[in-house]
Design a protein around this motif. Structure first.
Motif, PDB file in Angstrom:
ATOM      1  N   MET A  73       0.853  -1.197   0.000  1.00 11.45           N
ATOM      2  CA  MET A  73       0.000   0.000   0.000  1.00 11.45           C
ATOM      3  C   MET A  73       0.888   1.246   0.000  1.00 11.45           C
ATOM      4  SD  MET A  73      -3.307   0.894   2.370  1.00 11.45           S
ATOM      5  CE  MET A  73      -2.480   0.650   3.926  1.00 11.45           C
ATOM      6  N   LYS A  74       0.526   2.212  -0.834  1.00 13.90           N
ATOM      7  CA  LYS A  74       1.313   3.424  -0.973  1.00 13.90           C
ATOM      8  C   LYS A  74       0.442   4.679  -0.813  1.00 13.90           C
ATOM      9  CE  LYS A  74       5.005   1.061  -2.025  1.00 13.90           C
ATOM     10  NZ  LYS A  74       6.095   0.905  -1.036  1.00 13.90           N
ATOM     11  N   THR A 109      -0.778   8.070  -2.092  1.00 15.55           N
ATOM     12  CA  THR A 109      -0.866   8.641  -3.437  1.00 15.55           C
ATOM     13  C   THR A 109      -1.047  10.146  -3.444  1.00 15.55           C
ATOM     14  OG1 THR A 109      -3.244   8.185  -3.467  1.00 15.55           O
ATOM     15  CG2 THR A 109      -1.774   6.515  -4.424  1.00 15.55           C
ATOM     16  N   TYR A 150      -4.621   9.802   1.092  1.00 21.32           N
ATOM     17  CA  TYR A 150      -5.198   8.775   0.234  1.00 21.32           C
ATOM     18  C   TYR A 150      -4.145   7.718  -0.097  1.00 21.32           C
ATOM     19  CZ  TYR A 150      -8.834  12.303  -0.578  1.00 21.32           C
ATOM     20  OH  TYR A 150      -9.832  13.229  -0.424  1.00 21.32           O
ATOM     21  N   THR A 151      -4.615   6.497  -0.336  1.00 27.98           N
ATOM     22  CA  THR A 151      -3.716   5.403  -0.696  1.00 27.98           C
ATOM     23  C   THR A 151      -4.170   4.744  -1.997  1.00 27.98           C
ATOM     24  OG1 THR A 151      -4.938   3.631   0.415  1.00 27.98           O
ATOM     25  CG2 THR A 151      -3.423   4.955   1.767  1.00 27.98           C
ATOM     26  N   ASP A 152      -3.280   3.924  -2.546  1.00 28.57           N
ATOM     27  CA  ASP A 152      -3.608   3.232  -3.801  1.00 28.57           C
ATOM     28  C   ASP A 152      -4.533   2.052  -3.597  1.00 28.57           C
ATOM     29  OD1 ASP A 152      -1.850   1.568  -2.519  1.00 28.57           O
ATOM     30  OD2 ASP A 152      -0.419   1.415  -4.172  1.00 28.57           O
ATOM     31  N   GLU A 153      -4.907   1.770  -2.357  1.00 25.84           N
ATOM     32  CA  GLU A 153      -5.877   0.691  -2.095  1.00 25.84           C
ATOM     33  C   GLU A 153      -7.252   1.232  -1.731  1.00 25.84           C
ATOM     34  OE1 GLU A 153      -4.578  -2.437   0.461  1.00 25.84           O
ATOM     35  OE2 GLU A 153      -2.623  -2.624  -0.521  1.00 25.84           O
ATOM     36  N   GLY A 154      -7.433   2.529  -1.893  1.00 25.14           N
ATOM     37  CA  GLY A 154      -8.734   3.136  -1.659  1.00 25.14           C
ATOM     38  C   GLY A 154      -9.015   3.502  -0.213  1.00 25.14           C
ATOM     39  N   ILE A 155      -8.086   3.214   0.680  1.00 23.98           N
ATOM     40  CA  ILE A 155      -8.251   3.573   2.089  1.00 23.98           C
ATOM     41  C   ILE A 155      -7.693   4.962   2.302  1.00 23.98           C
ATOM     42  CG2 ILE A 155      -7.688   2.943   4.468  1.00 23.98           C
ATOM     43  CD1 ILE A 155      -7.268   0.079   3.509  1.00 23.98           C
ATOM     44  N   ASP A 166       4.773   3.782   2.409  1.00 19.23           N
ATOM     45  CA  ASP A 166       3.763   2.880   2.952  1.00 19.23           C
ATOM     46  C   ASP A 166       3.131   3.544   4.179  1.00 19.23           C
ATOM     47  OD1 ASP A 166       2.296   0.866   4.221  1.00 19.23           O
ATOM     48  OD2 ASP A 166       3.772  -0.692   3.756  1.00 19.23           O
ATOM     49  N   TYR A 195      -7.319  -0.239   7.840  1.00 17.15           N
ATOM     50  CA  TYR A 195      -6.693  -1.353   7.128  1.00 17.15           C
ATOM     51  C   TYR A 195      -6.855  -2.656   7.914  1.00 17.15           C
ATOM     52  CZ  TYR A 195      -3.037  -4.177   4.901  1.00 17.15           C
ATOM     53  OH  TYR A 195      -2.355  -5.174   4.254  1.00 17.15           O
TER      54      TYR A 195
END
Length: 400
Positions: A1-2, A4, A26-31, A63, A106
């Motif tokens: 997870m990163k 963004t 915001y993250t690249d996993e939508g969280i 991360d 998460y």
């Protein structure tokens, strides 16, 4: 997870002097996670927003679960982070709180689980800053009107009784804010150096009246916002300590030597902390035992990551903790998660501003105590998010 991108919100509330600064990572996993730089009052809010924007450039691509790594990067690689002040640390704090919010979401647990598990679920809470009244103001009010401010002894008594009637068994008042003759706000010149007898007597009369009105079983915290100097703090402390003051908050500017002088001269606990940032600034006060209660603000002391370390250090010295809370409900949620976990918690602050609609509408939940006790949010993460209203009424900056 990163990570963004980061959005920073300078909120334009219905009360222009109240300027919360919020952020969302915001993250690249939508969280995503929300945080706050707790400098909504005073004159530092725009600087805090700029600080978050500057710091956010350093965490894009990292991360978000690596909060310790990120915290050390923001502290050590920014030059001004080390031994920094409220603006730098409020920026670090806002991002750190948002990272904890992401971590909780998460792992699908409330933050207190990640901090070690809650010891308590009914947090003793006090009604804070009753010199400004107690209760809500109308939704479209720009400023609290004069009748809300306590000038006469009757005002202090009325505000205290009102809070106690709602179930609070502890209240906090700055008895040296408004003059009795016309309600004007006292200046720095009025509250420093050796005070004339009439001012000392005025404060004592106010404290005595409140104590008589609420009885012996309700605690009184005497607030002073660091307006006093060491000499006037000792004068007032000696005059009122016989009324069983729970603790004497910010009697003067937080300085190790003058705080130790005040502590040694008085027979009641001293508290400090809303203007101390990071464990390094707290350490000297622990080592010389000049404070008995600390008040770290998670929105400007370094966030949950640093706040937990500060509280653990205080525990070594048998020093109690009451998180300072004077910001949006996001900061309330963060404080509750920490206070539920630490062994040296003493009481939670519920500021009168948290009763006002211009503040309550900033989050998706309205966190309020019942009968002077607070429950801890049980939803994943903070259990509170920035409201659509707050985002719509903000100047927004995006870093990506």
């Amino acid at each position: 997870m990163k990570i963004t991108k980061v959005d920073v919100f300078e909120v334009h509330t219905r009360r222009p002097a109240w300027r919360p600064v919020l952020c969302r990572i915001y993250t690249d996993e939508g969280i995503y996670g929300d945080g706050e730089a707790a400098l909504a009052y005073g004159t530092a809010a725009p600087a805090a927003a700029g600080m978050i924007r500057d710091l956010a450039t350093l965490i894009i691509g990292m991360d978000p679960l690596d909060n310790e790594v990120i915290w050390d990067k923001l502290y050590k690689s920014t030059f001004w982070g080390q031994n920094g002040g409220p603006v730098v640390f409020s920026g670090i704090s806002a991002l750190d709180i948002a990272l904890w919010d992401i971590k909780g979401k998460y792992f699908r647990v409330p933050i207190y689980k990640l901090l070690g598990g809650k010891r308590r679920d009914n947090l003793r809470t006090y009604a804070s800053q009753l010199q400004f009244g107690w209760g809500d103001v109308c939704r479209d009010s720009v400023e609290m009107s004069a009748p809300h401010n306590a000038a006469t002894i009757a005002d202090y008594v009325e505000n205290a009784r009102k809070a106690v009637a709602e179930g609070y068994d502890c209240i906090k008042i700055d008895f040296f804010t408004f003059a009795p003759e016309d309600g004007h706000r006292y200046t720095d010149e009025d509250r420093t150096r050796l005070l004339p007898p009439e001012k000392v007597h005025m404060i004592e009369e106010r404290v005595a009246a409140v104590r008589e009105a609420i009885g012996p079983d309700v605690d009184i915290i005497m607030e002073n916002h660091s307006y006093l100097d060491a000499q006037s703090a000792v004068q007032l402390g000696r005059a009122v300590q016989k009324y069983n003051i729970f603790y004497f908050e910010e009697p003067s500017t937080p300085n190790v030597k003058t705080t130790k002088f005040i502590c040694d001269e008085l027979a009641m606990p001293i508290s400090h902390g809303e203007r101390l940032y990071s464990r390094w600034q707290y350490a000297p006060f622990f080592e010389d035992q000049s404070v008995q209660v600390i008040q770290p603000d998670l929105g400007n002391c370094g966030g949950l990551t640093e706040g937990k370390k500060i509280c653990d250090m205080a525990y070594v010295y048998d020093i109690s903790v009451q998180a300072h809370v004077c910001a949006s409900p996001l900061s309330t949620a963060a404080a509750l998660h920490l206070e539920a976990v630490i062994p040296n918690f003493v009481i939670h602050e519920h500021h009168v501003f948290n009763l006002h609609e211009y503040n309550r509408e900033l989050c998706t939940v309205d966190l309020q105590p019942v009968n002077g006790r607070f429950k801890v949010p049980e939803e994943p993460g903070l259990g509170a998010e920035i409201s659509p209203w707050a985002m719509e009424h903000s100047t927004k900056y995006t870093v990506e």
